[in-house]
Design a protein around this motif. Structure first.
Motif, mmCIF file in Angstrom:
data_model
loop_
_atom_site.group_PDB
_atom_site.id
_atom_site.type_symbol
_atom_site.label_atom_id
_atom_site.label_comp_id
_atom_site.label_asym_id
_atom_site.label_seq_id
_atom_site.Cartn_x
_atom_site.Cartn_y
_atom_site.Cartn_z
ATOM 1 N N SER A 31 0.867 -1.254 0.113
ATOM 2 C CA SER A 31 -0.072 -0.033 -0.117
ATOM 3 C C SER A 31 0.966 1.311 -0.181
ATOM 4 O O SER A 31 2.026 1.241 0.356
ATOM 5 C CB SER A 31 -1.074 0.087 1.185
ATOM 6 O OG SER A 31 -0.031 -0.033 2.405
ATOM 7 N N ILE A 43 1.357 2.593 -9.663
ATOM 8 C CA ILE A 43 -0.127 2.456 -9.127
ATOM 9 C C ILE A 43 -0.547 1.059 -9.624
ATOM 10 O O ILE A 43 -0.646 1.090 -11.165
ATOM 11 C CB ILE A 43 -0.834 3.306 -9.105
ATOM 12 C CG1 ILE A 43 -0.441 4.615 -8.392
ATOM 13 C CG2 ILE A 43 -2.363 3.197 -8.497
ATOM 14 C CD1 ILE A 43 -1.210 5.804 -8.654
ATOM 15 N N GLU A 45 -3.355 -0.964 -8.149
ATOM 16 C CA GLU A 45 -4.723 -0.720 -7.731
ATOM 17 C C GLU A 45 -4.875 0.595 -7.160
ATOM 18 O O GLU A 45 -4.260 0.891 -6.401
ATOM 19 C CB GLU A 45 -4.963 -1.786 -6.653
ATOM 20 C CG GLU A 45 -5.085 -3.084 -7.286
ATOM 21 C CD GLU A 45 -5.344 -4.259 -6.187
ATOM 22 O OE1 GLU A 45 -6.442 -3.961 -5.523
ATOM 23 O OE2 GLU A 45 -4.695 -5.216 -6.096
ATOM 24 N N ALA A 46 -6.355 1.258 -7.460
ATOM 25 C CA ALA A 46 -6.691 2.178 -6.635
ATOM 26 C C ALA A 46 -8.274 2.331 -6.602
ATOM 27 O O ALA A 46 -8.961 1.657 -7.462
ATOM 28 C CB ALA A 46 -6.291 3.604 -7.580
ATOM 29 N N LEU A 52 -8.896 11.111 -6.495
ATOM 30 C CA LEU A 52 -7.851 10.544 -6.991
ATOM 31 C C LEU A 52 -7.537 10.858 -8.414
ATOM 32 O O LEU A 52 -6.264 11.257 -8.690
ATOM 33 C CB LEU A 52 -7.808 9.066 -6.701
ATOM 34 C CG LEU A 52 -7.964 8.697 -5.495
ATOM 35 C CD1 LEU A 52 -7.914 7.011 -5.027
ATOM 36 C CD2 LEU A 52 -6.744 9.181 -4.410
ATOM 37 N N LEU A 57 -3.556 9.974 -9.735
ATOM 38 C CA LEU A 57 -3.489 8.810 -9.185
ATOM 39 C C LEU A 57 -4.351 7.930 -9.814
ATOM 40 O O LEU A 57 -5.707 7.614 -9.082
ATOM 41 C CB LEU A 57 -3.683 8.785 -7.551
ATOM 42 C CG LEU A 57 -2.682 9.735 -6.837
ATOM 43 C CD1 LEU A 57 -3.334 10.212 -5.508
ATOM 44 C CD2 LEU A 57 -1.287 9.203 -6.589
ATOM 45 N N ARG A 58 -4.016 7.284 -10.973
ATOM 46 C CA ARG A 58 -4.674 6.212 -11.660
ATOM 47 C C ARG A 58 -3.665 5.085 -11.845
ATOM 48 O O ARG A 58 -2.495 5.053 -11.797
ATOM 49 C CB ARG A 58 -5.144 6.799 -12.957
ATOM 50 C CG ARG A 58 -6.134 7.912 -12.821
ATOM 51 C CD ARG A 58 -6.313 8.534 -14.160
ATOM 52 N NE ARG A 58 -5.506 9.163 -15.023
ATOM 53 C CZ ARG A 58 -5.016 10.417 -14.866
ATOM 54 N NH1 ARG A 58 -5.865 11.108 -14.098
ATOM 55 N NH2 ARG A 58 -4.162 10.971 -15.604
ATOM 56 N N VAL A 59 -4.430 3.901 -12.102
ATOM 57 C CA VAL A 59 -3.418 2.708 -12.363
ATOM 58 C C VAL A 59 -2.652 2.900 -13.470
ATOM 59 O O VAL A 59 -3.123 3.488 -14.628
ATOM 60 C CB VAL A 59 -4.501 1.613 -12.592
ATOM 61 C CG1 VAL A 59 -3.839 0.275 -12.910
ATOM 62 C CG2 VAL A 59 -5.661 1.384 -11.178
ATOM 63 N N CYS A 91 -4.404 6.219 1.204
ATOM 64 C CA CYS A 91 -3.241 5.806 1.082
ATOM 65 C C CYS A 91 -3.304 4.182 1.224
ATOM 66 O O CYS A 91 -2.551 3.376 0.319
ATOM 67 C CB CYS A 91 -2.213 6.440 1.619
ATOM 68 S SG CYS A 91 -1.637 8.081 0.970
ATOM 69 N N GLU A 93 -5.411 1.996 0.878
ATOM 70 C CA GLU A 93 -6.184 1.491 -0.456
ATOM 71 C C GLU A 93 -5.493 1.404 -1.734
ATOM 72 O O GLU A 93 -6.205 0.663 -2.679
ATOM 73 C CB GLU A 93 -7.669 2.159 -0.412
ATOM 74 C CG GLU A 93 -8.446 2.048 0.873
ATOM 75 C CD GLU A 93 -9.690 2.609 0.764
ATOM 76 O OE1 GLU A 93 -10.525 2.380 -0.303
ATOM 77 O OE2 GLU A 93 -9.971 3.279 1.747
ATOM 78 N N ILE A 94 -4.618 2.336 -1.708
ATOM 79 C CA ILE A 94 -3.897 2.426 -3.121
ATOM 80 C C ILE A 94 -2.722 1.528 -3.079
ATOM 81 O O ILE A 94 -1.681 1.347 -2.135
ATOM 82 C CB ILE A 94 -3.297 3.925 -3.415
ATOM 83 C CG1 ILE A 94 -4.449 4.871 -3.253
ATOM 84 C CG2 ILE A 94 -2.579 3.852 -4.761
ATOM 85 C CD1 ILE A 94 -4.125 6.188 -3.235
#
Length: 105
Positions: A31, A43, A45-46, A52, A57-59, A91, A93-94
């Protein structure tokens, strides 16, 4: 699997860090809140959160941890040359695949 990743898995198991989200996954994914300042990762998973995407903040995006604030404060990250503060809970969860596993705590 690198020596650093094997050591991290050992340390996580030894100190029981998996219960608070600090576990290194079998694929090396952790994470975002587990990365130290200066660490760069991609990244994987988001969550679907409205804040986001505008922050970048993207896959698939590369992210650098600028700093982690004390007392559970936000994590400051840099994406595409722009720094943003992200809530520590979000954060968690990311999920990030570190490009340098020496900076995972």
């Amino acid at each position: 699997m690198s020596t650093g990743t094997r050591f991290l898995r050992f340390a996580v198991g030894l100190f029981g860090l998996g219960s608070d989200g600090g576990e290194v996954g079998s694929d090396g994914v952790v994470s975002l809140d587990c990365l130290d300042s200066g660490c760069v990762g991609v990244i994987r998973e988001a969550p679907d959160h409205s804040l986001l995407a505008p922050l970048g903040l993207r896959v698939g995006k590369e992210v650098k941890v600028v700093s982690r604030q004390v007392f559970g404060g936000p994590v400051v990250v840099e994406v595409d040359g722009r720094a943003s503060a992200v809530d520590r809970g979000l954060c968690c969860e990311i999920k990030i695949e570190p490009l340098d596993d020496l900076h995972v705590s």
